[in-house]
Design a protein around this motif. Sequence first.
Motif, PDB file in Angstrom:
ATOM      1  N   LEU A 137      -3.029  -2.493   1.347  1.00 52.87           N
ATOM      2  CA  LEU A 137      -3.484  -2.420  -0.040  1.00 52.87           C
ATOM      3  C   LEU A 137      -3.225  -0.988  -0.506  1.00 52.87           C
ATOM      4  O   LEU A 137      -3.875  -0.043  -0.041  1.00 52.87           O
ATOM      5  CB  LEU A 137      -4.965  -2.774  -0.138  1.00 52.87           C
ATOM      6  CG  LEU A 137      -5.315  -4.211   0.275  1.00 52.87           C
ATOM      7  CD1 LEU A 137      -6.822  -4.372   0.433  1.00 52.87           C
ATOM      8  CD2 LEU A 137      -4.793  -5.205  -0.748  1.00 52.87           C
ATOM      9  N   LEU A 138      -2.257  -0.816  -1.406  1.00 52.92           N
ATOM     10  CA  LEU A 138      -1.719   0.499  -1.729  1.00 52.92           C
ATOM     11  C   LEU A 138      -2.018   0.915  -3.166  1.00 52.92           C
ATOM     12  O   LEU A 138      -1.618   0.247  -4.114  1.00 52.92           O
ATOM     13  CB  LEU A 138      -0.200   0.484  -1.507  1.00 52.92           C
ATOM     14  CG  LEU A 138       0.575   1.743  -1.907  1.00 52.92           C
ATOM     15  CD1 LEU A 138       0.216   2.908  -0.976  1.00 52.92           C
ATOM     16  CD2 LEU A 138       2.072   1.485  -1.878  1.00 52.92           C
ATOM     17  N   ASP A 139      -2.676   2.067  -3.303  1.00 53.03           N
ATOM     18  CA  ASP A 139      -2.848   2.671  -4.613  1.00 53.03           C
ATOM     19  C   ASP A 139      -1.562   3.415  -4.980  1.00 53.03           C
ATOM     20  O   ASP A 139      -0.927   4.039  -4.129  1.00 53.03           O
ATOM     21  CB  ASP A 139      -4.030   3.650  -4.566  1.00 53.03           C
ATOM     22  CG  ASP A 139      -4.280   4.332  -5.897  1.00 53.03           C
ATOM     23  OD1 ASP A 139      -3.898   3.772  -6.941  1.00 53.03           O
ATOM     24  OD2 ASP A 139      -4.855   5.437  -5.895  1.00 53.03           O
ATOM     25  N   LEU A 140      -1.160   3.347  -6.246  1.00 52.20           N
ATOM     26  CA  LEU A 140       0.080   3.992  -6.674  1.00 52.20           C
ATOM     27  C   LEU A 140      -0.077   5.484  -6.931  1.00 52.20           C
ATOM     28  O   LEU A 140       0.919   6.200  -7.019  1.00 52.20           O
ATOM     29  CB  LEU A 140       0.601   3.327  -7.962  1.00 52.20           C
ATOM     30  CG  LEU A 140       1.170   1.920  -7.832  1.00 52.20           C
ATOM     31  CD1 LEU A 140       1.596   1.413  -9.212  1.00 52.20           C
ATOM     32  CD2 LEU A 140       2.349   1.884  -6.869  1.00 52.20           C
ATOM     33  N   ALA A 141      -1.300   5.958  -7.075  1.00 55.75           N
ATOM     34  CA  ALA A 141      -1.509   7.347  -7.490  1.00 55.75           C
ATOM     35  C   ALA A 141      -2.188   8.166  -6.400  1.00 55.75           C
ATOM     36  O   ALA A 141      -3.128   8.919  -6.653  1.00 55.75           O
ATOM     37  CB  ALA A 141      -2.334   7.387  -8.772  1.00 55.75           C
ATOM     38  N   MET A 142      -1.694   8.026  -5.160  1.00 51.74           N
ATOM     39  CA  MET A 142      -2.268   8.776  -4.045  1.00 51.74           C
ATOM     40  C   MET A 142      -1.633  10.156  -3.919  1.00 51.74           C
ATOM     41  O   MET A 142      -0.464  10.336  -4.263  1.00 51.74           O
ATOM     42  CB  MET A 142      -2.035   8.022  -2.728  1.00 51.74           C
ATOM     43  CG  MET A 142      -2.721   6.708  -2.624  1.00 51.74           C
ATOM     44  SD  MET A 142      -2.415   5.981  -1.000  1.00 51.74           S
ATOM     45  CE  MET A 142      -3.355   7.113   0.033  1.00 51.74           C
ATOM     46  N   PRO A 143      -2.368  11.143  -3.410  1.00 54.53           N
ATOM     47  CA  PRO A 143      -1.754  12.443  -3.120  1.00 54.53           C
ATOM     48  C   PRO A 143      -0.599  12.294  -2.130  1.00 54.53           C
ATOM     49  O   PRO A 143      -0.720  11.595  -1.126  1.00 54.53           O
ATOM     50  CB  PRO A 143      -2.911  13.230  -2.485  1.00 54.53           C
ATOM     51  CG  PRO A 143      -4.150  12.583  -3.002  1.00 54.53           C
ATOM     52  CD  PRO A 143      -3.821  11.130  -3.133  1.00 54.53           C
TER      53      PRO A 143
END
Length: 217
Positions: free
Chosen positions: A54-60
Amino acid sequence: MGYRFVIADDHPLFRGALQQAIAGFRADCEVLEAGDFDSVKKLVAEDPDIDLVLLDLAMPGASGLSGLVALRGLNPAMPIVVVSAYDNPQTIRRALELGASGFISKSAKLDEIRKAVQSVLEGAIHTPEEIDLGEEADPEVSDLIARIQTLTPQQTRVLAMLAEGLLNKQIAYELNVSEATVKAHVSAVLQKLDVDSRTQAVILLSRMGTDPLSEGV
């Protein structure tokens, strides 16, 4: 055997919410967490038994959809569901075209998240209900996505490493191949993307970064 999930998001509270949703899905799930993109890349590279990310698009450490491209290169068979607040049709469509198995809005309720996870694990592609994805309005982006789709997994990994600024010898070390092999991969990537230099390739890939997320939000 239970499922192994990776929750990749830089906000601990939202990681907790996703973990709660998955816990309600099945009791025997193992959940690994990553708060930055380097951490999720390490997990994916070292663990071939992950069932779903489950991947967030706005990760550091990641630039929007280019992060999805990088993970797809690491493990093409592993389902990745994008979980993002940028839930406009354009971003959803581009994520799916770049290989995501599903898209979940961060505004989704826990039951909807569980339903999405279940459908992807069963082999379906999940998109939010009642959203018309439409067609790509930017012909240059459409062409870029089509070109990225022609890359092999290894070429995709090389492209992602070029975007990170790695030199050929560093890429060779990471992939455990010779520098000559890396040069061949780089040449193939440049040819498929129809650019003359690695700098142009990185600039092109950046169009899959912040641009797709800034439009329509």
